[in-house]
Write an enzyme that holds these catalytic residues in place. Structure first.
Site, PDB file in Angstrom:
ATOM      1  N   ASN A   9     -41.008  29.422  28.089  1.00 29.72           N
ATOM      2  CA  ASN A   9     -42.013  29.159  28.652  1.00 29.72           C
ATOM      3  C   ASN A   9     -42.055  29.718  30.086  1.00 29.72           C
ATOM      4  OD1 ASN A   9     -44.449  28.134  29.985  1.00 29.72           O
ATOM      5  ND2 ASN A   9     -43.552  25.985  30.306  1.00 29.72           N
ATOM      6  N   TRP A  10     -42.897  30.953  29.974  1.00 31.00           N
ATOM      7  CA  TRP A  10     -42.752  31.928  31.103  1.00 31.00           C
ATOM      8  C   TRP A  10     -43.371  31.294  32.564  1.00 31.00           C
ATOM      9  CZ3 TRP A  10     -43.410  37.569  29.131  1.00 31.00           C
ATOM     10  CH2 TRP A  10     -42.445  37.835  28.078  1.00 31.00           C
ATOM     11  N   LYS A  11     -44.386  30.234  32.229  1.00 31.42           N
ATOM     12  CA  LYS A  11     -44.932  29.565  33.369  1.00 31.42           C
ATOM     13  C   LYS A  11     -45.884  30.673  34.056  1.00 31.42           C
ATOM     14  CE  LYS A  11     -41.703  25.831  33.306  1.00 31.42           C
ATOM     15  NZ  LYS A  11     -41.033  24.665  34.308  1.00 31.42           N
ATOM     16  N   HIS A  95     -47.721  20.053  28.949  1.00 30.04           N
ATOM     17  CA  HIS A  95     -46.543  20.157  29.715  1.00 30.04           C
ATOM     18  C   HIS A  95     -46.652  19.378  31.014  1.00 30.04           C
ATOM     19  CE1 HIS A  95     -43.744  22.125  32.341  1.00 30.04           C
ATOM     20  NE2 HIS A  95     -43.092  22.746  31.485  1.00 30.04           N
ATOM     21  N   GLU A  97     -46.275  19.929  34.095  1.00 28.42           N
ATOM     22  CA  GLU A  97     -46.968  20.495  34.887  1.00 28.42           C
ATOM     23  C   GLU A  97     -48.511  20.413  34.803  1.00 28.42           C
ATOM     24  OE1 GLU A  97     -44.748  24.155  34.876  1.00 28.42           O
ATOM     25  OE2 GLU A  97     -42.889  23.178  35.343  1.00 28.42           O
ATOM     26  N   GLU A 167     -38.955  16.808  27.907  1.00 26.01           N
ATOM     27  CA  GLU A 167     -38.758  17.628  29.198  1.00 26.01           C
ATOM     28  C   GLU A 167     -38.618  16.397  30.313  1.00 26.01           C
ATOM     29  OE1 GLU A 167     -39.748  21.981  28.727  1.00 26.01           O
ATOM     30  OE2 GLU A 167     -41.205  20.950  29.685  1.00 26.01           O
ATOM     31  N   GLY A 173     -36.579  23.003  36.472  1.00 26.97           N
ATOM     32  CA  GLY A 173     -36.653  23.702  37.467  1.00 26.97           C
ATOM     33  C   GLY A 173     -35.637  23.158  38.736  1.00 26.97           C
ATOM     34  N   SER A 213     -33.971  22.926  32.848  1.00 25.60           N
ATOM     35  CA  SER A 213     -32.839  23.631  33.270  1.00 25.60           C
ATOM     36  C   SER A 213     -31.799  24.062  32.221  1.00 25.60           C
ATOM     37  CB  SER A 213     -31.978  22.831  34.383  1.00 25.60           C
ATOM     38  OG  SER A 213     -33.025  22.633  35.650  1.00 25.60           O
TER      39      SER A 213
HETATM   40  P1  13P Z   1     -36.679  24.995  33.498  1.00 27.12           P
HETATM   41  O1  13P Z   1     -36.058  25.577  32.328  1.00 27.12           O
HETATM   42  O2  13P Z   1     -37.181  26.296  34.664  1.00 27.12           O
HETATM   43  O3  13P Z   1     -36.245  24.001  34.213  1.00 27.12           O
HETATM   44  O4  13P Z   1     -38.190  24.689  33.086  1.00 27.12           O
HETATM   45  C1  13P Z   1     -38.274  23.711  32.006  1.00 27.12           C
HETATM   46  C2  13P Z   1     -39.510  23.659  31.371  1.00 27.12           C
HETATM   47  O5  13P Z   1     -40.506  23.140  31.931  1.00 27.12           O
HETATM   48  C3  13P Z   1     -40.096  24.443  30.211  1.00 27.12           C
HETATM   49  O6  13P Z   1     -41.308  24.153  29.746  1.00 27.12           O
END
Ligand code: 13P
Length: 251
Positions: A9-11, A95, A97, A167, A173, A213
Site C-alpha cells: 500500500n503505497w499510500k 483502511h 486511515e 492492521e 507506521g 510495520s
Molecule cells: P506500515 O507498513 O507503514 O506500518 O503501514 C501499514 C499499512 O497501513 C498498510 O496498509
C-alpha cells in the site's frame, strides 16, 4: 492451502515518474516468484501508467480506495469501472486511515465491498483496533465489529473472494509490530468470527493479511504463523529491495 498474498500500500507517496520507476524495479526483482500473489497499490493518477509496467507480469495492480456509486455527481470520487478500465484488479477498502481521517464507517465499507464484488474487483478489507481500544481490552470486540459490519449481507461465495487485512492501528507506521503470536491470535479470532457468519470451511479459505510495520526483517517470523497468509505493507513497500525481500519471505 491458502496462497500467500503480499500487497504494497503505497499510500500518498510517489509521483507518476517515481511510481513507474519503482514498479519497473519491483517487476524485475520478483520476476521469478511463482507461488505467491503480489499486488501493488499506487495512488489514483499512477494506476494507468503503472498498469503498463506490470501488464503480463506476476505483479497485479490494486487501488487504495473506491466509491460505491457507479457514476454521477460525486466530485472527487472514483468508481469501480474507472479502476477496472485503468487495469486495476484489487482494491483496499476501509483502511484505518480512511476510517480515521475521512469518516469511513462500517456501513460505507460494506457498501464499497458489495460494489467491488459486483464489479469483480478483488477486495482487501482492513480491520483493526486502536491502542486505546487494545488497552481497554476491547481489541477483539472492535475487530469483530469491523468484520461483521463489512460482511453484512455478503454471501459465502462472495466472501471467499475477499481478503482481510488485520492492521492494528497502533502498529501502523510506528515501527511497533504486533508480535507474531499476538497477530496470529487475532487472525485466528477473525477466522472464528468468519466461521460463525459462514462456516468453518469458508473461514478456512479466506486469506488474512497482517499489516502494521511489516518489513523485510520481521516478515519471515510473521509468515511462519499458521493463520497469517500474507501482509499489507506500507512503508517497506516503497523500496523495491525491501518489498521484494518481503515477497520472497522464507517460512
Ligand atoms: P506500515 O507498513 O507503514 O506500518 O503501514 C501499514 C499499512 O497501513 C498498510 O496498509
Amino acid at each position: 492451502m491458502r496462497r500467500p498474498f503480499l500487497a504494497g500500500n503505497w499510500k500518498m507517496n510517489k509521483t507518476v515518474p517515481e511510481a513507474v520507476a519503482l514498479a519497473k524495479e519491483l517487476v524485475q526483482a520478483v520476476a521469478n516468484v511463482a507461488d505467491r500473489d503480489i499486488v501493488i497499490c499506487p495512488t489514483f493518477p499512477c494506476l494507468a501508467p503503472v498498469a503498463e509496467v506490470v501488464r503480463g507480469t506476476n505483479v497485479k495492480l490494486g487501488a487504495q480506495n473506491m466509491y460505491f456509486e457507479d457514476s454521477g455527481a460525486y466530485t472527487g470520487e472514483i468508481s469501480a469501472d474507472m479502476l477496472i478500465s485503468a487495469g486495476v484488479e484489487f482494491v483496499i477498502l476501509g483502511h484505518s486511515e480512511r476510517r480515521e481521517y475521512f469518516g469511513e464507517t462500517n456501513q460505507i465499507v460494506n457498501k464499497k465491498l458489495k460494489k467491488a464484488l459486483e464489479k469483480g474487483l478483488g477486495p482487501i478489507v482492513c480491520v483493526g483496533e486502536k491502542l486505546v481500544e487494545r488497552e481497554a481490552g476491547k481489541a477483539e470486540a472492535v475487530v469483530e465489529d469491523h468484520v461483521r459490519g463489512a460482511f453484512e449481507g455478503i454471501t459465502a461465495s462472495d466472501a471467499l473472494k475477499v481478503t482481510i487485512a488485520y492492521e492494528p492501528v497502533w502498529a501502523i507506521g510506528t515501527g511497533k509490530t504486533a508480535t507474531p503470536d499476538d497477530a496470529n491470535a487475532m487472525h485466528a479470532f477473525i477466522r472464528t468470527v468468519l466461521g460463525s457468519i459462514y462456516s468453518a470451511d469458508v473461514a478456512g479459505k479466506i486469506r488474512i493479511q497482517y499489516g502494521g510495520s511489516a518489513n523485510d526483517k520481521n516478515i519471515d517470523d510473521l509468515m511462519k504463523m499458521p493463520d497469517i497468509d500474507g501482509a499489507l505493507v506500507g512503508g517497506a513497500s516503497l523500496k523495491a529491495d525491501s518489498f521484494s525481500r518481503i515477497v520472497k519471505f522464507v517460512s
